[in-house]
Write a protein that holds these residues in place. Sequence first.
Motif, PDB file in Angstrom:
ATOM      1  N   ARG A   1      -7.103  12.200   0.995  1.00 14.37           N
ATOM      2  CA  ARG A   1      -7.066  10.799   0.693  1.00 14.37           C
ATOM      3  C   ARG A   1      -8.218  10.217   1.455  1.00 14.37           C
TER       4      ARG A   1
ATOM      5  N   LYS B   1     -10.232   7.056  -2.793  1.00 12.32           N
ATOM      6  CA  LYS B   1      -9.984   5.460  -2.326  1.00 12.32           C
ATOM      7  C   LYS B   1     -10.498   4.852  -3.386  1.00 12.32           C
TER       8      LYS B   1
ATOM      9  N   ASP C   1       0.879  -1.263  -0.006  1.00 15.24           N
ATOM     10  CA  ASP C   1       0.054  -0.033   0.120  1.00 15.24           C
ATOM     11  C   ASP C   1       0.847   1.377   0.063  1.00 15.24           C
TER      12      ASP C   1
ATOM     13  N   VAL D   1      -4.430  -0.123  -4.027  1.00  8.84           N
ATOM     14  CA  VAL D   1      -4.256   0.305  -2.765  1.00  8.84           C
ATOM     15  C   VAL D   1      -5.446   0.042  -1.845  1.00  8.84           C
TER      16      VAL D   1
ATOM     17  N   TYR E   1      -4.431   1.229  -8.711  1.00  9.86           N
ATOM     18  CA  TYR E   1      -3.241   0.877  -8.136  1.00  9.86           C
ATOM     19  C   TYR E   1      -2.960  -0.337  -6.797  1.00  9.86           C
TER      20      TYR E   1
ATOM     21  N   TYR F   1       0.705   3.597  -3.413  1.00 12.17           N
ATOM     22  CA  TYR F   1       0.059   4.865  -3.071  1.00 12.17           C
ATOM     23  C   TYR F   1       1.119   5.955  -3.369  1.00 12.17           C
TER      24      TYR F   1
ATOM     25  N   ILE G   1      -5.062   3.717   2.316  1.00  9.33           N
ATOM     26  CA  ILE G   1      -4.077   4.706   2.170  1.00  9.33           C
ATOM     27  C   ILE G   1      -3.622   5.229   3.237  1.00  9.33           C
TER      28      ILE G   1
ATOM     29  N   ALA H   1      -7.674   4.733  -5.967  1.00  5.90           N
ATOM     30  CA  ALA H   1      -6.337   4.223  -5.595  1.00  5.90           C
ATOM     31  C   ALA H   1      -6.430   2.620  -5.504  1.00  5.90           C
TER      32      ALA H   1
END
Length: 285
Positions: free
Chosen positions: A64, A70, A41, A79, A77, A45, A82, A73
């Motif tokens: 974030r 969220k 993560d 995540v 990615y 991030y 975050i 992300a």
Amino acid sequence: MPSSHNHSVTSDLIDIVFEKVQEIPDPRSQKGRSSNISIADFFMYGLGVFHNKNASLLTCDDKRDQPTIKENAKSLYHVEHIPCDTYLRSTIDLVQTKHIRPLFLACLAYCQRRGKLKQFQYFKEGYLAPIDGTQTFTSKSISCKNCCTKNADNPKKTTIYYHQLSAICLVKPGLKTVIPLMPEPITQQKDASKNDCEVRALERILEDLAREHYHLKLVLGLDGLYSKRDQPLNSSGLMATILSLSPRTQIIRHCWKALMIWTGKAKFGDSLIRTNGGIGTRFAT
């Protein structure tokens, strides 16, 4: 290149990075810490912040917790949780740089498999790979054990702490995209009486290139700083060099090269080329 194809390549590279960062040892576990935020993560991030060209981690900190942030992300990615700016920096700082190297190797391997390196062919001797140093941190009050120092031996001047790195990329004139190879940190070395420097970092880069990319022919682009090295840049025949020199340095360099040829320690085939910084020397090493 169609935008859909670009998106596919980008997604593939992000997935490759995500797969590799999950293999990075979590430095918090060595200190008895636990958290629902995984080491992946933190890295993913951070990658997302800079991939989207945000000004800094801090500017994203207030956003974030927004649902859209969220969701993006997680979907783009991978995540799950975050981290805040401070927690991200303090955790990633604990990770040794050797654990980052597999990310660069995996991404380059992907580009090779997909035939992307063909776009970067420029010189017949190999891919153009400029190397240069850049400063990443400086402070008069904040420091760590890896910091290099300025004015440390002068009590009349304030000690300056700094970090630098030597970066190397595969480039091609006219092509906006570059392929970065693993950069080399310029930090305080163990049992060293002097600061680390770009020349020593170059030596470590060459060792890594010889070990990890022995099949990759490169033309290294260097500035005049590296012309002070007494040893040849490469003895395997897989590298050539382009040095951008000042007029005075060029005269000295050419006299030295002529002496090497006369003594039989070098061969003819070197030629002058023009670079943005003036006239450089291209060596057929």
